[in-house]
Enzyme design. Structure first.
Site, PDB file in Angstrom:
ATOM      1  N   GLU A  33      93.073  12.449  95.642  1.00 45.67           N
ATOM      2  CA  GLU A  33      92.990  11.115  95.050  1.00 45.67           C
ATOM      3  C   GLU A  33      92.899  11.157  93.527  1.00 45.67           C
ATOM      4  OE1 GLU A  33      92.624   7.018  94.553  1.00 45.67           O
ATOM      5  OE2 GLU A  33      93.068   8.045  96.436  1.00 45.67           O
ATOM      6  N   ASN A  46      94.301   5.131  96.452  1.00 49.25           N
ATOM      7  CA  ASN A  46      95.567   5.711  96.899  1.00 49.25           C
ATOM      8  C   ASN A  46      95.457   6.269  98.306  1.00 49.25           C
ATOM      9  OD1 ASN A  46      96.980   5.249  94.381  1.00 49.25           O
ATOM     10  ND2 ASN A  46      95.622   6.796  93.536  1.00 49.25           N
ATOM     11  N   ASP A  47      94.367   6.958  98.617  1.00 54.27           N
ATOM     12  CA  ASP A  47      94.153   7.427  99.986  1.00 54.27           C
ATOM     13  C   ASP A  47      94.132   6.252 100.958  1.00 54.27           C
ATOM     14  OD1 ASP A  47      93.936  10.272 100.311  1.00 54.27           O
ATOM     15  OD2 ASP A  47      92.127  10.224  99.095  1.00 54.27           O
ATOM     16  N   LEU A  48      93.303   5.256 100.662  1.00 56.08           N
ATOM     17  CA  LEU A  48      93.152   4.126 101.572  1.00 56.08           C
ATOM     18  C   LEU A  48      94.428   3.292 101.627  1.00 56.08           C
ATOM     19  CD1 LEU A  48      89.520   3.079 100.593  1.00 56.08           C
ATOM     20  CD2 LEU A  48      90.236   4.434 102.565  1.00 56.08           C
ATOM     21  N   GLY A 102      97.039   5.040 103.707  1.00 52.37           N
ATOM     22  CA  GLY A 102      96.754   4.839 105.124  1.00 52.37           C
ATOM     23  C   GLY A 102      97.246   3.492 105.618  1.00 52.37           C
TER      24      GLY A 102
END
Length: 383
Positions: free
Chosen positions: A137, A165-167, A170
């Site tokens: 991230e 960015n991770d979330l 997803g």
């Protein structure tokens, strides 16, 4: 349950793929989380811990089953292939190169299972010179642009607190998976869904990028302010920080009246939003001086009475205790636990928010039952 009957096999680590799979699980899909011996690294990303696993792990892995398989072991690799073959979706965020090393690439799996939706979450994308580069991230916030426009104008670039960015990746994966499943109804064919943290970061900077492409001016950091709307930021009061968001000329005129500065409504420097953007420093200095004279509670009362958008800056404990948070039912108690609470899915269907059914699984808790069911199913097939 909206996705009842859909089976997801997740080979995920830490955040992006586990979050995508959790969304699908919250919507009713059966999610089997395949973990390497030792488990998802996020299990140890604490303190704090709850019943042996990090709080972060619990937030990202409820409503799942855990199966431990070592894909490097030939026998267990065969079991993993059998498990994937039983699924509608295979979802992973394996590091670059690992998917090939484990013989789990899309070409192989889709050739073997034509109806499989294969979802691949990467760091820097599936093509280009950086496709094999691992990423986190923080790296992508720096490389992808969001960090350059986050922070005070005269300070260092700052990481956005949540892992956007991770979330976000997803969430994009879920949108892609659901779209592919919908298409499969008519085509009877699976699909390769690919997304990455960098693509998400580039999406998030879409508006600043558009502004640059039109003007040629590189976007700057504005702290808690807005590059295109003034006033739209935090101000300090006698009792703490308050956000004031006068997002158009009508609201600014109301603000001028409440502050006792009716002359601002005819001041050429402030008469339009464009003028206020050009003269932000002088207006901000005046607003800081005025708002510092009273408490945030007084200002909230006055602003809300006039219909001016505003909000105090709440801490995490404060926002969790807010009546609005409680009314929404976002903080949900996990059944079967001693009162453990997690933030729920931010969606409602026919007025009902999906409730968490299961606490995140203990490592390998479902290995025997899931693999046993596969074996039993194979035995029932006609020879």
């Amino acid at each position: 349950m909206l996705l009842s009957g859909i089976r997801i096999v997740e080979l995920g680590q830490i955040l992006a793929a586990p979050f995508a799979a959790e969304i699908l699980a919250d919507l009713g899909a059966e999610v089997i989380k395949v973990e390497k011996p030792g488990g998802d690294d996020a299990r140890q990303w604490g303190p704090p811990f709850w019943e042996g696993d990090a709080a972060l792990f619990h937030q990202m892995n409820r409503n799942k089953q855990s199966v431990v398989l070592d894909a490097k072991d030939p026998g267990q690799y065969a079991q993993l292939l059998e498990l994937i073959g039983s699924a509608d979706v295979f979802l992973h965020n394996l590091r670059p190169g690992a998917v090939e090393d484990l013989r789990l690439g899309p070409e192989l799996l889709q050739a073997r299972f034509p109806q499989l939706v294969y979802a691949d979450i990467g760091a820097f994308g599936h093509v280009g010179p950086m496709r094999a580069k691992p990423g986190y991230e923080l790296l992508v916030q720096a490389f992808g642009g969001p960090m350059s426009i986050t922070g005070e104008p005269d300070g260092d670039p700052v990481r956005c607190g949540p892992s956007i960015n991770d979330l976000g990746t997803g969430m994009w994966a879920v949108i892609g998976i659901l779209s592919a499943l919908l298409r499969r109804i008519t085509t009877k064919q699976g699909c390769l869904v690919q997304t990455s943290l960098l693509e998400t970061a580039l999406c998030w900077i879409g508006i600043p990028a558009a502004n640059y492409l039109v003007s040629g001016d590189a976007p700057k950091r504005h702290g808690v302010g807005h590059p295109s709307v003034v006033p739209y930021q935090i101000f300090q009061t006698k009792t703490g920080a308050l956000v004031v968001a006068a997002g158009n000329d009508r609201l600014f005129n109301k603000l001028a009246d409440v502050l006792g500065r009716a002359e601002w409504k005819k001041d050429a420097r402030y008469i339009t939003n464009s003028a206020r953007v050009m003269n932000r420093s002088s207006l901000q200095n005046s607003l800081r001086a005025i708002l510092a004279t009273r408490s945030k509670e007084d200002w909230v009362t006055a602003f809300e009475a006039a219909g001016i958008p505003c909000a105090p800056v709440l801490t995490i404990p404060e926002v969790l205790e807010e009546q609005q948070t409680k009314a929404l039912g976002m903080l949900q108690v996990i059944s079967g636990t001693a009162g453990m609470q997690l933030i729920g899915l931010p969606l409602s269907f026919d007025g009902q928010r999906p409730k968490p059914r299961l606490l995140s699984p203990k490592l390998g808790a479902h290995t025997e039952v899931v693999l046993g069911a596969l074996s039993a199913s194979k035995e029932r097939l006609p020879q």
